[in-house]
Design a protein around this motif. Structure first.
Motif, PDB file in Angstrom:
ATOM      1  N   VAL A   1       0.276  -0.718  -0.097  1.00 30.22           N
ATOM      2  CA  VAL A   1      -0.162   0.691   0.066  1.00 30.22           C
ATOM      3  C   VAL A   1       0.804   1.626   0.260  1.00 30.22           C
ATOM      4  O   VAL A   1       0.329   1.830  -1.289  1.00 30.22           O
ATOM      5  CB  VAL A   1      -0.430  -0.064   1.108  1.00 30.22           C
ATOM      6  CG1 VAL A   1      -1.539   1.425   1.691  1.00 30.22           C
ATOM      7  CG2 VAL A   1      -2.125  -1.536   1.353  1.00 30.22           C
ATOM      8  N   SER A   2       1.736   1.318   0.987  1.00 27.51           N
ATOM      9  CA  SER A   2       2.998   2.454   0.503  1.00 27.51           C
ATOM     10  C   SER A   2       3.540   2.501  -0.457  1.00 27.51           C
ATOM     11  O   SER A   2       3.462   3.337  -0.913  1.00 27.51           O
ATOM     12  CB  SER A   2       3.915   2.308   1.922  1.00 27.51           C
ATOM     13  OG  SER A   2       3.417   1.977   3.438  1.00 27.51           O
ATOM     14  N   TYR A   3       3.989   1.738  -0.963  1.00 26.59           N
ATOM     15  CA  TYR A   3       4.179   1.502  -2.350  1.00 26.59           C
ATOM     16  C   TYR A   3       3.994   2.348  -3.601  1.00 26.59           C
ATOM     17  O   TYR A   3       4.056   2.810  -3.924  1.00 26.59           O
ATOM     18  CB  TYR A   3       5.310   0.354  -2.395  1.00 26.59           C
ATOM     19  CG  TYR A   3       6.019   0.662  -3.751  1.00 26.59           C
ATOM     20  CD1 TYR A   3       7.189   1.878  -4.135  1.00 26.59           C
ATOM     21  CD2 TYR A   3       7.147  -0.938  -4.508  1.00 26.59           C
ATOM     22  CE1 TYR A   3       7.944   1.979  -5.155  1.00 26.59           C
ATOM     23  CE2 TYR A   3       7.996  -0.583  -5.145  1.00 26.59           C
ATOM     24  CZ  TYR A   3       8.464   1.103  -5.825  1.00 26.59           C
ATOM     25  OH  TYR A   3       9.178   0.894  -6.103  1.00 26.59           O
ATOM     26  N   ALA A   4       2.378   1.927  -3.264  1.00 25.70           N
ATOM     27  CA  ALA A   4       1.422   2.191  -4.335  1.00 25.70           C
ATOM     28  C   ALA A   4       0.846   3.702  -4.136  1.00 25.70           C
ATOM     29  O   ALA A   4       0.647   4.764  -5.047  1.00 25.70           O
ATOM     30  CB  ALA A   4       0.333   1.681  -4.867  1.00 25.70           C
ATOM     31  N   LYS A   5       1.639   3.868  -3.503  1.00 24.80           N
ATOM     32  CA  LYS A   5       0.434   5.334  -3.201  1.00 24.80           C
ATOM     33  C   LYS A   5       1.767   6.268  -3.214  1.00 24.80           C
ATOM     34  O   LYS A   5       1.914   7.570  -3.764  1.00 24.80           O
ATOM     35  CB  LYS A   5       0.608   5.406  -1.237  1.00 24.80           C
ATOM     36  CG  LYS A   5      -0.200   6.996  -1.131  1.00 24.80           C
ATOM     37  CD  LYS A   5      -0.448   7.038  -0.194  1.00 24.80           C
ATOM     38  CE  LYS A   5      -0.806   8.941   1.159  1.00 24.80           C
ATOM     39  NZ  LYS A   5      -1.362   8.440   2.501  1.00 24.80           N
ATOM     40  N   TYR A   6       3.126   5.504  -3.099  1.00 25.08           N
ATOM     41  CA  TYR A   6       4.206   6.263  -3.438  1.00 25.08           C
ATOM     42  C   TYR A   6       4.285   6.694  -4.896  1.00 25.08           C
ATOM     43  O   TYR A   6       4.414   8.091  -5.609  1.00 25.08           O
ATOM     44  CB  TYR A   6       5.748   6.059  -2.514  1.00 25.08           C
ATOM     45  CG  TYR A   6       6.643   6.615  -3.385  1.00 25.08           C
ATOM     46  CD1 TYR A   6       6.859   8.192  -1.894  1.00 25.08           C
ATOM     47  CD2 TYR A   6       7.629   6.730  -3.903  1.00 25.08           C
ATOM     48  CE1 TYR A   6       8.424   8.813  -2.494  1.00 25.08           C
ATOM     49  CE2 TYR A   6       8.712   7.597  -4.143  1.00 25.08           C
ATOM     50  CZ  TYR A   6       9.204   8.172  -3.327  1.00 25.08           C
ATOM     51  OH  TYR A   6       9.997   8.799  -3.770  1.00 25.08           O
ATOM     52  N   LEU A   7       3.908   6.006  -5.736  1.00 26.66           N
ATOM     53  CA  LEU A   7       3.904   6.140  -7.309  1.00 26.66           C
ATOM     54  C   LEU A   7       3.739   6.532  -7.511  1.00 26.66           C
ATOM     55  O   LEU A   7       3.725   7.538  -9.030  1.00 26.66           O
ATOM     56  CB  LEU A   7       4.446   4.277  -7.715  1.00 26.66           C
ATOM     57  CG  LEU A   7       5.661   3.481  -7.037  1.00 26.66           C
ATOM     58  CD1 LEU A   7       4.554   1.871  -7.984  1.00 26.66           C
ATOM     59  CD2 LEU A   7       6.252   3.719  -8.343  1.00 26.66           C
ATOM     60  N   ASN A   8       1.704   6.648  -7.255  1.00 27.88           N
ATOM     61  CA  ASN A   8       1.003   7.595  -7.651  1.00 27.88           C
ATOM     62  C   ASN A   8       1.335   9.448  -7.440  1.00 27.88           C
ATOM     63  O   ASN A   8       1.188  10.107  -8.185  1.00 27.88           O
ATOM     64  CB  ASN A   8      -0.680   7.439  -7.134  1.00 27.88           C
ATOM     65  CG  ASN A   8      -1.271   6.274  -7.129  1.00 27.88           C
ATOM     66  OD1 ASN A   8      -1.562   6.348  -8.759  1.00 27.88           O
ATOM     67  ND2 ASN A   8      -1.328   4.875  -6.716  1.00 27.88           N
ATOM     68  N   GLU A   9       1.465   9.575  -6.663  1.00 21.82           N
ATOM     69  CA  GLU A   9       2.425  10.897  -6.634  1.00 21.82           C
ATOM     70  C   GLU A   9       3.305  10.354  -6.893  1.00 21.82           C
ATOM     71  O   GLU A   9       3.518  12.196  -7.627  1.00 21.82           O
ATOM     72  CB  GLU A   9       2.678  10.840  -4.512  1.00 21.82           C
ATOM     73  CG  GLU A   9       1.126  10.736  -3.854  1.00 21.82           C
ATOM     74  CD  GLU A   9       2.078  10.347  -2.079  1.00 21.82           C
ATOM     75  OE1 GLU A   9       2.872  10.697  -1.714  1.00 21.82           O
ATOM     76  OE2 GLU A   9       0.481  10.849  -1.324  1.00 21.82           O
ATOM     77  N   LEU A  10       4.581  10.329  -7.134  1.00 23.82           N
ATOM     78  CA  LEU A  10       5.751  10.445  -7.726  1.00 23.82           C
ATOM     79  C   LEU A  10       5.183  10.427  -9.546  1.00 23.82           C
ATOM     80  O   LEU A  10       5.945  11.631  -9.990  1.00 23.82           O
ATOM     81  CB  LEU A  10       7.239   9.112  -7.656  1.00 23.82           C
ATOM     82  CG  LEU A  10       8.297   9.761  -8.344  1.00 23.82           C
ATOM     83  CD1 LEU A  10       9.142  10.541  -7.091  1.00 23.82           C
ATOM     84  CD2 LEU A  10       8.983   8.704  -8.603  1.00 23.82           C
TER      85      LEU A  10
END
Length: 320
Positions: free
Chosen positions: A216-225
């Motif tokens: 979840v944390s990585y998917a959120k970070y990818l969306n923001e990036l």
């Protein structure tokens, strides 16, 4: 002689008789006149000399001989040598090679080995290095001797991996950024294969868990990036597939042998030549990287480190 001639003659002689003759010159006056004449003659001669000299000076001053043409060439001008900055490891080959050196450096640091010159490792075989990368616990691999997978942990790993691949592939497909268009339908997509694997496991009577914090944390970070910077997101995109191809084979062999009775999962199967597919993605990213500034590339290398950390957390779910 007639009377008329006599009268005329007397008339002509009369003025001559009336004009007094000049007095005789004395010897001193003669000497003075003589000296005056000599001085006047000298003055005239001197003036002539002066005029002559002044003419010669003016002529000499107006005459300027042309300088002699030198037959010897001038010494060469020494130009200051231009200084070039030292290239980053792998920079001459492209941004993907720079990220590979970052991965190798992380592997050495985590193993506690000395960080020698990165250029020395460039002569090794690429596939062997990628396989070695997969054996590192912190960077997306597994430690062969102590690694004991569990089925519950492996299910969490598959679920979180599917979330990450779903996120990456959705961003690339839906984004209006031109840079992302180069990486659509590469043949490396994993979401569909993961969906088949999870469905097969569910049919075996296992409960499919929800996505855990690492995924979840990585998917959120990818969306923001992806909204902030295409170059930085694409570095994650490349490393996600790179790590799965390199380290996924190690995981697949051990999991299949210990947990799935030798079943080959769809997550680790590709249609087509995998090295060729990965090479195509690598070439496209290197092509885009040529238009990035050095500052953008440096940020990309930092993101590569973050990518390996995120992926390492997901892989460790297998043994938790």
């Amino acid at each position: 002689m007639s009377l008329m001639e006599t009268v005329i003659r007397q008339a002509l002689l009369l003025p001559l008789r009336q004009i007094p003759s000049p007095p005789p010159l004395s010897s001193s006056r003669v000497a003075a006149n003589s000296m005056y004449g000599q001085n006047k003659k000298k003055m005239g001669t001197g003036r002539a000399l002066i005029l002559c000299c002044s003419d010669s000076l003016s002529i000499s001053s107006s005459y300027s001989p042309s300088p002699a043409i030198s037959t010897t060439s001038a010494p060469p001008v020494k130009r200051r040598r231009k200084r070039y900055r030292r290239l980053y490891p792998g920079e001459s080959k492209g941004i993907t090679e720079e990220m590979r050196f970052v991965a190798m450096r992380l592997r050495r640091v985590n193993k506690g080995s000395s960080d020698d010159d990165d250029q020395d490792s460039s002569s090794e075989d690429g596939k062997e290095r990628e396989g070695n990368l997969a054996s590192d616990d912190d960077d997306g691999g597994v430690g062969g001797a102590t690694w004991e997978p569990t089925l519950d942990g492996y299910l969490k790993y598959l679920v979180d991996s599917k979330l990450v691949f779903d996120t990456v592939e959705r961003i690339v497909d839906e984004s209006s950024d031109v840079a992302y268009a180069y990486f659509r339908k590469t043949g490396l997509e994993r979401s569909e294969g993961l969906a088949k694997d999870l469905e097969w496991i569910r049919l075996q009577g296992f409960v499919i868990p929800e996505s855990s914090n690492p995924g979840v944390s990585y998917a959120k970070y990818l969306n923001e990036l992806a909204e902030k910077s295409a170059p930085l997101f694409l570095c994650h995109f490349y490393n996600i597939y790179f790590s799965h191809i390199a380290g996924g084979q190690v995981i697949a062999r051990q999991v299949s042998k210990k947990l799935l009775e030798g079943r080959e999962m769809e997550f680790y199967r590709w249609e087509g030549d995998v090295p060729g597919l990965m090479s195509g993605v690598r070439e496209k990213l290197n092509m885009l990287g040529e238009h990035w500034s050095r500052d953008e590339k440096n940020k990309c290398l930092k993101e590569a480190t973050k990518s390996f950390r995120f992926l390492g957390q997901i892989v460790r779910l297998i043994i938790l």
